[in-house]
Design a protein around this motif. Structure first.
Motif, PDB file in Angstrom:
ATOM      1  N   ASP A 254     -51.286 -25.382  11.817  1.00 12.20           N
ATOM      2  CA  ASP A 254     -51.282 -26.554  10.941  1.00 12.20           C
ATOM      3  C   ASP A 254     -51.511 -27.816  11.766  1.00 12.20           C
ATOM      4  O   ASP A 254     -51.223 -27.844  12.976  1.00 12.20           O
ATOM      5  CB  ASP A 254     -49.951 -26.662  10.181  1.00 12.20           C
ATOM      6  CG  ASP A 254     -50.029 -27.643   9.014  1.00 12.20           C
ATOM      7  OD1 ASP A 254     -51.112 -27.781   8.414  1.00 12.20           O
ATOM      8  OD2 ASP A 254     -48.995 -28.275   8.696  1.00 12.20           O
TER       9      ASP A 254
ATOM     10  N   HIS B 237     -51.279 -32.277  11.173  1.00 15.35           N
ATOM     11  CA  HIS B 237     -51.106 -33.473  10.342  1.00 15.35           C
ATOM     12  C   HIS B 237     -51.444 -34.705  11.175  1.00 15.35           C
ATOM     13  O   HIS B 237     -51.250 -34.720  12.393  1.00 15.35           O
ATOM     14  CB  HIS B 237     -49.677 -33.585   9.792  1.00 15.35           C
ATOM     15  CG  HIS B 237     -49.420 -32.660   8.653  1.00 15.35           C
ATOM     16  ND1 HIS B 237     -49.675 -32.983   7.342  1.00 15.35           N
ATOM     17  CD2 HIS B 237     -48.961 -31.389   8.631  1.00 15.35           C
ATOM     18  CE1 HIS B 237     -49.362 -31.965   6.558  1.00 15.35           C
ATOM     19  NE2 HIS B 237     -48.934 -30.972   7.320  1.00 15.35           N
TER      20      HIS B 237
ATOM     21  N   HIS C  27     -44.566 -25.797   8.669  1.00 15.72           N
ATOM     22  CA  HIS C  27     -45.732 -25.326   7.901  1.00 15.72           C
ATOM     23  C   HIS C  27     -46.453 -24.189   8.639  1.00 15.72           C
ATOM     24  O   HIS C  27     -46.833 -23.192   8.024  1.00 15.72           O
ATOM     25  CB  HIS C  27     -46.700 -26.476   7.630  1.00 15.72           C
ATOM     26  CG  HIS C  27     -46.147 -27.509   6.694  1.00 15.72           C
ATOM     27  ND1 HIS C  27     -46.858 -28.612   6.287  1.00 15.72           N
ATOM     28  CD2 HIS C  27     -44.936 -27.587   6.085  1.00 15.72           C
ATOM     29  CE1 HIS C  27     -46.102 -29.344   5.469  1.00 15.72           C
ATOM     30  NE2 HIS C  27     -44.935 -28.742   5.335  1.00 15.72           N
TER      31      HIS C  27
END
Ligand SMILES: [Zn+2]
Length: 157
Positions: free
Chosen positions: A9, A11, A43
């Motif tokens: 993941d 971000h 995540h």
């Protein structure tokens, strides 16, 4: 039976957001942007666990278009992920994860992250390994534009 899964993941780091990683809030001038609390480590771990059970990914179960998941504490997503795999008779074996971030320093916070996630999952701290690395100032993580995380999870029944 044992099965393995992997997760990844990313971000973006922005001003005006809190920085949640591994279920704990870190002091930093930037935070991760996302529909939920954007906890990149949780995540990646949830995707690894779901992948091991062949149960799609967190975007499938917790869509970023739903009002229900807006601003959601990712610890709830982790707890629900464990409940999802339990419906197929699986429990967690172990997790091994790596956070890629230039700043802030992750290492001092790793024991707290392990403790926090072990409590949410209801497992032993020893089942959760978390590592951290910089990317030597290279790429988007090196430029502090974002933070990424990789995880593998083993599940068993
Ligand atoms: Zn995410």
């Amino acid at each position: 039976m044992i099965r393995v899964g992997m997760g990844y993941d990313v971000h973006q780091l922005v001003k005006g957001r809190d920085l949640w990683i591994g279920g704990i809030k870190l002091q930093h001038e930037l935070g991760l942007l996302g529909h939920s609390d954007a906890d990149v480590l949780i995540h990646a771990i949830c995707d690894a666990i779901l992948g091991a059970a062949n149960m799609r990914d967190i975007g499938y179960h917790f869509p970023d278009t739903s009002a229900e998941t807006e601003g959601m504490d990712s610890k709830i997503i982790l707890k629900k992920t464990i409940e999802l795999i339990a419906t197929k008779g699986y429990r967690l074996g172990n997790i091994d994860a790596t956070i890629c971030a230039e700043r802030p320093k992750m290492n001092p916070h790793i024991p707290a992250m392990q403790q926090c996630m072990a409590e949410v999952i209801g497992c032993d701290v020893d089942q959760i390994s978390i590592k951290a690395t910089t990317t030597e100032k290279l790429g988007f993580t090196g430029r502090q534009e974002g933070i990424s995380a990789y995880a593998v999870a083993l599940i068993e029944k």
